[in-house]
Design a protein around this motif. Structure first.
Motif, PDB file in Angstrom:
ATOM      1  N   ILE A   1     -14.638  -2.418   2.877  1.00 15.77           N
ATOM      2  CA  ILE A   1     -14.439  -2.863   1.495  1.00 15.77           C
ATOM      3  C   ILE A   1     -14.123  -4.362   1.437  1.00 15.77           C
ATOM      4  CG2 ILE A   1     -13.075  -2.540  -0.597  1.00 15.77           C
ATOM      5  CD1 ILE A   1     -15.119  -0.345   0.062  1.00 15.77           C
ATOM      6  N   PRO A   2     -13.218  -4.907   2.302  1.00 15.40           N
ATOM      7  CA  PRO A   2     -13.030  -6.368   2.280  1.00 15.40           C
ATOM      8  C   PRO A   2     -14.318  -7.133   2.577  1.00 15.40           C
ATOM      9  CG  PRO A   2     -11.229  -5.335   3.450  1.00 15.40           C
ATOM     10  CD  PRO A   2     -12.227  -4.244   3.175  1.00 15.40           C
ATOM     11  N   TYR A   3     -15.126  -6.572   3.479  1.00 18.66           N
ATOM     12  CA  TYR A   3     -16.414  -7.228   3.812  1.00 18.66           C
ATOM     13  C   TYR A   3     -17.332  -7.246   2.594  1.00 18.66           C
ATOM     14  CZ  TYR A   3     -21.028  -7.994   5.868  1.00 18.66           C
ATOM     15  OH  TYR A   3     -22.289  -8.471   6.131  1.00 18.66           O
ATOM     16  N   ALA A   4     -17.407  -6.048   1.909  1.00 21.64           N
ATOM     17  CA  ALA A   4     -18.287  -5.957   0.752  1.00 21.64           C
ATOM     18  C   ALA A   4     -17.805  -6.843  -0.387  1.00 21.64           C
ATOM     19  CB  ALA A   4     -18.388  -4.495   0.298  1.00 21.64           C
ATOM     20  N   ASN A   5     -16.489  -6.868  -0.597  1.00 21.48           N
ATOM     21  CA  ASN A   5     -15.959  -7.727  -1.657  1.00 21.48           C
ATOM     22  C   ASN A   5     -16.270  -9.200  -1.412  1.00 21.48           C
ATOM     23  OD1 ASN A   5     -14.835  -5.773  -3.376  1.00 21.48           O
ATOM     24  ND2 ASN A   5     -13.017  -5.592  -2.086  1.00 21.48           N
ATOM     25  N   HIS A   6     -16.305  -9.624  -0.130  1.00 18.75           N
ATOM     26  CA  HIS A   6     -16.500 -11.039   0.200  1.00 18.75           C
ATOM     27  C   HIS A   6     -17.973 -11.426   0.333  1.00 18.75           C
ATOM     28  CE1 HIS A   6     -16.409 -14.732   2.715  1.00 18.75           C
ATOM     29  NE2 HIS A   6     -15.310 -14.995   2.002  1.00 18.75           N
TER      30      HIS A   6
ATOM     31  N   VAL B   1     -12.534 -10.757   8.386  1.00 17.28           N
ATOM     32  CA  VAL B   1     -12.442 -10.869   9.845  1.00 17.28           C
ATOM     33  C   VAL B   1     -11.008 -10.603  10.300  1.00 17.28           C
ATOM     34  CG1 VAL B   1     -12.726 -12.434  11.808  1.00 17.28           C
ATOM     35  CG2 VAL B   1     -14.356 -12.500   9.919  1.00 17.28           C
ATOM     36  N   ASN B   2     -10.034 -11.066   9.521  1.00 19.97           N
ATOM     37  CA  ASN B   2      -8.632 -10.821   9.888  1.00 19.97           C
ATOM     38  C   ASN B   2      -8.315  -9.335   9.864  1.00 19.97           C
ATOM     39  OD1 ASN B   2      -8.169 -13.584  10.142  1.00 19.97           O
ATOM     40  ND2 ASN B   2      -7.750 -13.803   7.943  1.00 19.97           N
ATOM     41  N   VAL B   3      -8.888  -8.598   8.877  1.00 22.42           N
ATOM     42  CA  VAL B   3      -8.690  -7.149   8.828  1.00 22.42           C
ATOM     43  C   VAL B   3      -9.276  -6.486  10.059  1.00 22.42           C
ATOM     44  CG1 VAL B   3      -9.187  -5.042   7.499  1.00 22.42           C
ATOM     45  CG2 VAL B   3      -8.707  -7.188   6.310  1.00 22.42           C
ATOM     46  N   LEU B   4     -10.465  -7.002  10.450  1.00 21.66           N
ATOM     47  CA  LEU B   4     -11.128  -6.437  11.622  1.00 21.66           C
ATOM     48  C   LEU B   4     -10.339  -6.716  12.893  1.00 21.66           C
ATOM     49  CD1 LEU B   4     -13.605  -5.062  12.866  1.00 21.66           C
ATOM     50  CD2 LEU B   4     -14.750  -7.285  12.896  1.00 21.66           C
ATOM     51  N   ILE B   5      -9.855  -7.935  13.021  1.00 21.70           N
ATOM     52  CA  ILE B   5      -9.130  -8.315  14.237  1.00 21.70           C
ATOM     53  C   ILE B   5      -7.782  -7.581  14.315  1.00 21.70           C
ATOM     54  CG2 ILE B   5      -8.027 -10.237  15.440  1.00 21.70           C
ATOM     55  CD1 ILE B   5     -11.053 -10.192  15.618  1.00 21.70           C
ATOM     56  N   SER B   6      -7.108  -7.406  13.178  1.00 16.83           N
ATOM     57  CA  SER B   6      -5.790  -6.763  13.178  1.00 16.83           C
ATOM     58  C   SER B   6      -5.847  -5.283  13.522  1.00 16.83           C
ATOM     59  CB  SER B   6      -5.131  -6.936  11.806  1.00 16.83           C
ATOM     60  OG  SER B   6      -5.908  -6.301  10.798  1.00 16.83           O
ATOM     61  N   SER B   7      -7.046  -4.730  13.557  1.00 19.40           N
ATOM     62  CA  SER B   7      -7.178  -3.319  13.892  1.00 19.40           C
ATOM     63  C   SER B   7      -6.951  -3.057  15.366  1.00 19.40           C
ATOM     64  CB  SER B   7      -8.565  -2.803  13.484  1.00 19.40           C
ATOM     65  OG  SER B   7      -9.573  -3.475  14.238  1.00 19.40           O
ATOM     66  N   GLU B   8      -6.893  -4.119  16.153  1.00 22.58           N
ATOM     67  CA  GLU B   8      -6.704  -3.960  17.595  1.00 22.58           C
ATOM     68  C   GLU B   8      -5.754  -5.047  18.074  1.00 22.58           C
ATOM     69  OE1 GLU B   8      -9.684  -4.076  21.340  1.00 22.58           O
ATOM     70  OE2 GLU B   8     -10.325  -2.800  19.681  1.00 22.58           O
TER      71      GLU B   8
ATOM     72  N   TYR C   1      -6.881 -16.402  24.307  1.00 22.05           N
ATOM     73  CA  TYR C   1      -8.036 -15.608  23.916  1.00 22.05           C
ATOM     74  C   TYR C   1      -8.227 -15.676  22.405  1.00 22.05           C
ATOM     75  CZ  TYR C   1     -11.173 -11.553  23.720  1.00 22.05           C
ATOM     76  OH  TYR C   1     -12.251 -10.723  23.508  1.00 22.05           O
ATOM     77  N   MET C   2      -7.162 -15.556  21.661  1.00 20.41           N
ATOM     78  CA  MET C   2      -7.233 -15.618  20.202  1.00 20.41           C
ATOM     79  C   MET C   2      -7.669 -17.001  19.714  1.00 20.41           C
ATOM     80  SD  MET C   2      -6.771 -12.829  18.676  1.00 20.41           S
ATOM     81  CE  MET C   2      -6.594 -13.533  17.052  1.00 20.41           C
ATOM     82  N   GLU C   3      -7.229 -18.049  20.404  1.00 25.67           N
ATOM     83  CA  GLU C   3      -7.627 -19.403  20.012  1.00 25.67           C
ATOM     84  C   GLU C   3      -9.126 -19.620  20.198  1.00 25.67           C
ATOM     85  OE1 GLU C   3      -6.311 -22.186  18.661  1.00 25.67           O
ATOM     86  OE2 GLU C   3      -4.584 -20.952  18.135  1.00 25.67           O
ATOM     87  N   ASP C   4      -9.647 -19.174  21.339  1.00 28.68           N
ATOM     88  CA  ASP C   4     -11.090 -19.316  21.566  1.00 28.68           C
ATOM     89  C   ASP C   4     -11.875 -18.505  20.560  1.00 28.68           C
ATOM     90  OD1 ASP C   4     -10.884 -21.077  23.659  1.00 28.68           O
ATOM     91  OD2 ASP C   4     -10.851 -19.533  25.199  1.00 28.68           O
ATOM     92  N   LEU C   5     -11.387 -17.286  20.251  1.00 30.63           N
ATOM     93  CA  LEU C   5     -12.074 -16.437  19.292  1.00 30.63           C
ATOM     94  C   LEU C   5     -12.057 -17.068  17.897  1.00 30.63           C
ATOM     95  CD1 LEU C   5     -13.515 -13.817  18.614  1.00 30.63           C
ATOM     96  CD2 LEU C   5     -11.268 -12.733  18.313  1.00 30.63           C
ATOM     97  N   SER C   6     -10.911 -17.604  17.512  1.00 29.40           N
ATOM     98  CA  SER C   6     -10.810 -18.224  16.189  1.00 29.40           C
ATOM     99  C   SER C   6     -11.721 -19.456  16.087  1.00 29.40           C
ATOM    100  CB  SER C   6      -9.360 -18.637  15.909  1.00 29.40           C
ATOM    101  OG  SER C   6      -8.523 -17.499  15.886  1.00 29.40           O
TER     102      SER C   6
END
Length: 1006
Positions: free
Chosen positions: A922-927, A843-850, A857-862
């Motif tokens: 790949i991080p998603y698949a590994n996890h 999820v961190n990889v996904l979020i860091s893409s943008e 906003y980040m607190e509510d999302l987390s």
């Protein structure tokens, strides 16, 4: 002990214009009085004020020995004697008797009447003759159904009231002999019958039975009379020495005995039922339940001469129905009434006994008469007893017992009723010269007087003869010739309201008298209790419902509840329900209090303290004036100083002067009652005075944990209710601005200790923050998060999850920041609450893409992501609510992929990540792709990557990098042959050569 009050329950009296001296008389119906003399019965109409006018007269077969009236069926029944033979006759439709010579129809009981005679029966009186195999001795009519019970030697015969239908418009009253109750070895002197309950009285015995119609016990019925000559079986309590022996010289008597319930079977009186009714009878009695047996002994004079004075002088049933079960119109069919309570009264010349016989058999009251009585009658309100020269009026406790049966809230903080066990009260002993007989109906007492005191008793037999159960008949001596000096009076009892007012006036005189205080208080309370029961009995008595104005009775009832019950010392808690029933406000009650000093010191009744304390706890909508509030504070400082902080927090004390309150609170500090609650109350008063410095100093004197405990002890410091609405206090508003964490912790403590409900807490925070129903303030979200952290047992987790996720989703979709700074971060919640899980690394990889620069906003999302990753969250319930959170945003995509991953929809997630964020695949698949989901590496991910690489594009390098990572995993997991099978057919050998070489080396190593 009988307390005597010289009151005036008897009002006007009228003389009944009888031509001959009455031998028997009875009252009944709405306005009827029947007087029998010689071979004639006169009927009189009695108006409301006791005015008596002749109505009609009719002849009897002979001299009337017994007379009874039944309101159900409106018939008169008589035992008549002619030529030393007795007859039982019922007079039906007597109201149509215009003149004494009017035509009368005489028919036998059960005789079918043909239709052509319908008009004749409609307009004339009928006499129904009921033949019996033995001479009738006594009679009783059921006041509800109109059934007739006849007492004979060793038996009772029941005639059921029924109606013969002549045609659709007309039916006539008739009877059917339906049951014979064989009672061996006893001769009834008096009987009473009421909806299945039977009371039988002999010279020295009383037996009460209940006839039950339970078909399961049908085998208890003998359809043929069973004659027995078995000797009398005595109770285990009676020794052999007390057997009744007869000889010519002496008599040995049994001991007095009382047997209740099933023990009354040990009396030795055998009871057998013989059914004689028709097969289509709706109700049959199959079983007998024994309720009471009582045996009395002979009274002896001081010279040891056995004087028999044990003749019973009265036997009555008194019944109460549930409120609303009575109807005003009489119908041919028996009225269906729900019996509430039934009481049985029987009396000896010097003492009377009142029993409750429904549900349980219990002796309620014992009446000791000051002199020998001749007759007694019982009404729902009074017991009337006559002696040779006195008419005595006693109160009864039937209404108190019936009230407890009817209302489950009696004897609680809501309602109260005086106890049944109070001392018996004699209201009046009225002089009448030469009293001979008494009866009653409605609010009328009928008295027969005769000036000549030298009368011959009707029954003169030896004591030995009267003690025996073996007598076969009761010989009634012909009365002496009528002489001048007799009168038949109608004495009208005054209205309950008028008598109530007289009793209250007398209690006031007792209250202000100069007698000893203890005796004064007891007499005052006793008389107030009698007045209260008098009005309550009038309200509960359905038979006289139309006699008195109900509005006046209700007003008097409320007034009686507002009497000075605070004078009660032993039962001070009863003050609260009495004042509640009175409808008085606290201000009206306090206005009746004497605030003067007594013996140089102020003293307050415990009942008043109890009432005010509970009333202030109940959040009433009444606000006391500043003056009354100050008096209440003074009262509790003197009587209950520990309760003073609680009293000051009541909404009713809103107008208290804060300076006055603080002065009394400081006195508590100096007198050793200092506590965190006293501190918080002073802080609240400081806010009321706008003294913020004093408020802050008080709040600093205790730790936050102790302050939370103080709020738990008194929730009204923060939350009050007015007119059913939640109202935050000024204290709560101050904490919201300065110490929101303390506020949330305090409300959480209230909920944990069941001082506030879940919905009430939510409403409190919304009102406090000025938000409407559709807007959720951040402080409420903080409270929800605190509930999860605290793991409250009464909280429904999924409902709480739904509240939080809905709010997180709404903020994320609307880009709406919280209105206040959240008390907890996502990291705090993850570290302290097991319901918030660790967020998956992909999820961190996904979020860091943008770039998401908004911290809120980040607190509510987390928090939302962490809650979805938690172990307790039901994902399926939140999927329909994810629609506002679009997948077009990185935040929305992460939430959707997390939810579908929890639902094990991995292929859907891989497609979305390959399309939107290949670097996270790949991080998603590994996890996520582990164990049984491992095959998706080569079945789903590998073909998708190969397909997308062939298409090229700007994400070609990301797909290629992901493909290499995928091939590394696949080569490790699969054997060479399996690896070749999963490779795409159009691939180049040069690209896959390194992975093929790795697989072949791995094969050789194995």
């Amino acid at each position: 002990m009988v307390q005597l009050y010289n009151l005036h329950p008897f009002g006007s009296q009228e003389v009944v214009p009888c031509k001959l001296e009455p031998e028997r008389f009875c009252g009944g119906g709405r306005d009827a009085l029947f007087v029998a003399a010689g071979c004639k019965v006169e009927a009189f109409a009695v108006a409301g004020q006791g005015l008596c006018q002749p109505r009609c007269a009719f002849s009897t077969l002979g001299r009337v020995l017994r007379l009874a009236y039944s309101e159900a069926g409106d018939y008169l029944v008589a035992i008549e004697e002619k030529n030393k033979a007795t007859f039982l006759r019922a007079y039906v439709n007597w109201r149509s008797k215009r003149t004494e010579n009017s035509r009368v129809c005489i028919r036998m009981v059960g005789h079918d009447v043909e239709a052509p005679f319908s008009e004749t029966f409609r307009d004339q009186m009928s006499i129904v003759e009921m033949p019996l195999s033995e001479a009738p001795l006594c009679i009783s009519c059921c006041p509800v159904k109109g059934d007739l019970l006849v007492g004979c030697t060793n038996k009772l015969v029941l005639f059921s009231l029924k109606y013969q239908i002549i045609n659709e418009e007309f039916s006539i009253l008739d009877f059917e002999r339906s049951l014979i109750i064989h009672i061996d070895n006893i001769t009834p002197v008096e009987i009473s019958f009421c909806i299945g309950y039977v009371a039988v009285m002999s010279d020295l015995e009383v037996l009460i039975l209940k006839l039950e119609s339970d078909p399961k016990n049908r085998e208890s019925v003998n359809h043929h009379p069973r004659k027995t000559s078995n000797p009398l079986k005595l109770s285990e309590d009676i020794s052999n020495e007390t057997l009744q022996l007869e000889s010519d010289d002496f008599v040995i008597c049994q001991k007095p005995m009382e047997l209740l319930g099933e023990k009354s079977k040990q009396s030795g009186i055998a009871v057998t039922l013989e059914s004689t009714g028709l097969a289509d009878e709706k109700i049959k009695y199959f079983h007998v339940q024994h309720l009471l047996y009582r045996l009395f002994c002979i009274e002896k004079s001081k010279y040891w001469f056995p004087l028999f004075t044990g003749f019973m002088v009265g036997l009555f049933f008194c019944l109460f129905f549930h409120a609303g079960s009575l109807t005003s119109e009489r119908k041919h069919s028996s009225q269906e009434k729900e019996l509430l309570s039934l009481f049985c009264f029987f009396s000896l010349p010097h003492v009377g006994y009142l029993y409750m016989v429904v549900k349980s058999v219990e002796l309620m009251s014992v009446y000791q008469y000051p002199e020998k009585s001749q007759q007694a009658v019982l009404t729902p309100q009074f017991l009337h007893v006559i002696t040779s020269n006195n008419l005595q009026c006693y109160t009864v406790r039937c209404s108190a017992a019936a009230a407890r049966e009817e209302d489950p809230y009696v004897d609680t903080t809501l309602k109260a009723c005086p106890p049944v066990s109070m001392d018996v009260c004699a209201l009046r002993i009225q002089l009448f010269i030469g009293l001979k007989a008494i009866c009653h109906f409605k609010n009328h007492i009928i008295l027969l007087t005769k000036a000549d005191p030298e009368t011959i008793p009707e029954r003169r037999e030896s004591p030995k003869r009267l003690l025996s159960r073996k007598g076969t008949s009761v010989n009634l001596k012909t009365p002496p010739v009528a002489e001048a000096g007799w009168n038949l009076y109608i004495v009208n009892t005054i209205s309950p309201v008028q008598l109530y007012k007289e009793m209250v006036f007398l209690s006031d005189l007792l209250d202000y008298s100069n007698t000893y205080k203890t005796a004064k208080t007891q007499s005052c309370i006793h008389l107030l209790s009698e007045a209260h029961l008098l009005v309550r009995a009038a309200l509960m008595d359905g038979q006289s419902a139309g006699t008195w104005r109900k509005s006046e009775l209700l007003e008097a009832f409320k007034e009686s509840c507002g009497a000075p019950w605070r004078l009660l010392q032993q039962y001070s808690h009863l003050t609260l329900p009495y004042y509640k029933m009175s409808g008085l406000s606290m201000a009206e009650v306090l206005a009746r209090v004497d605030w003067a000093l007594e013996d140089g010191a102020q003293k307050y009744e415990r009942g008043l303290i109890f009432y005010i304390n509970h009333s202030l706890y109940e959040n009433l909508d009444e606000e006391l004036s500043e003056e009354l509030a100050a008096k209440v504070v003074q009262m509790f400082y003197v009587a209950e100083p520990k309760q003073l902080p609680h009293i000051l927090c009541s909404p009713s004390m809103k107008n208290i002067d804060p300076l006055t309150a603080i002065s009394y609170l400081r006195k508590l500090d100096t007198s050793g009652f200092s506590s965190v609650l006293v501190t918080l109350t002073k802080a609240a008063m400081a806010l009321k005075m706008r003294d913020l410095d004093m408020h802050r100093n008080e709040m600093k004197s205790h730790s936050e944990m102790k302050l939370v405990c103080g709020f738990i002890l008194e929730p009204r410091l923060l939350i009050q209710q007015r007119k059913g609405q939640i109202v935050p206090t000024e204290f709560a508003v101050q904490l919201k601005e300065t110490q929101p964490g303390l506020l949330v912790a305090s409300v959480l403590g209230l909920q944990k200790n069941n001082k506030i409900g879940i919905e009430e807490a939510d409403s409190f925070f919304k009102v406090l923050c000025g938000k409407d129903e559709d807007t959720i303030p951040q402080l409420l979200v903080d409270f929800w998060e605190a509930q999860l952290v605290a793991c409250l047992p009464d909280v429904v987790l999924q409902e709480l999850f739904f509240k939080l996720t809905s709010q997180y989703i709404w903020r994320l979709s609307k880009r709406q920041p919280p209105d206040t700074t959240p008390l907890r971060t996502s990291e705090d919640l993850i570290n302290t609450c097991s319901h918030y899980g660790l967020i998956s690394p992909w999820v961190n990889v996904l979020i860091s893409s943008e770039s998401l620069a908004d911290k809120n906003y980040m607190e509510d999302l987390s928090k939302l992501q962490s809650l979805i990753c938690g172990p307790s969250f039901d994902i399926a319930s939140i999927i329909p609510f994810l629609e506002p959170l679009s997948e077009d945003t990185v935040a929305g995509l992460s939430v959707h992929v997390l939810c579908h991953t929890r639902l094990e929809e991995y292929e859907w997630c891989i497609d979305r990540l390959l399309e939107r964020c290949p670097e996270a695949v790949i991080p998603y698949a590994n996890h996520e792709l582990k164990e049984e989901n491992r095959t998706l590496w080569w079945k789903k991910l590998l073909p998708e990557l190969c397909q997308r690489i062939k298409c090229g594009g700007e994400k070609y390098q990301l797909y290629l990098s992901s493909l290499k990572e995928t091939l590394s995993v696949v080569a490790v997991e699969l054997q060479l042959r399996d690896f070749l099978n999963v490779l795409p057919e159009d691939g180049t050998a040069a690209f896959f050569l390194p992975y093929l070489l790795y697989c072949s080396r791995k094969k050789s190593l194995t």
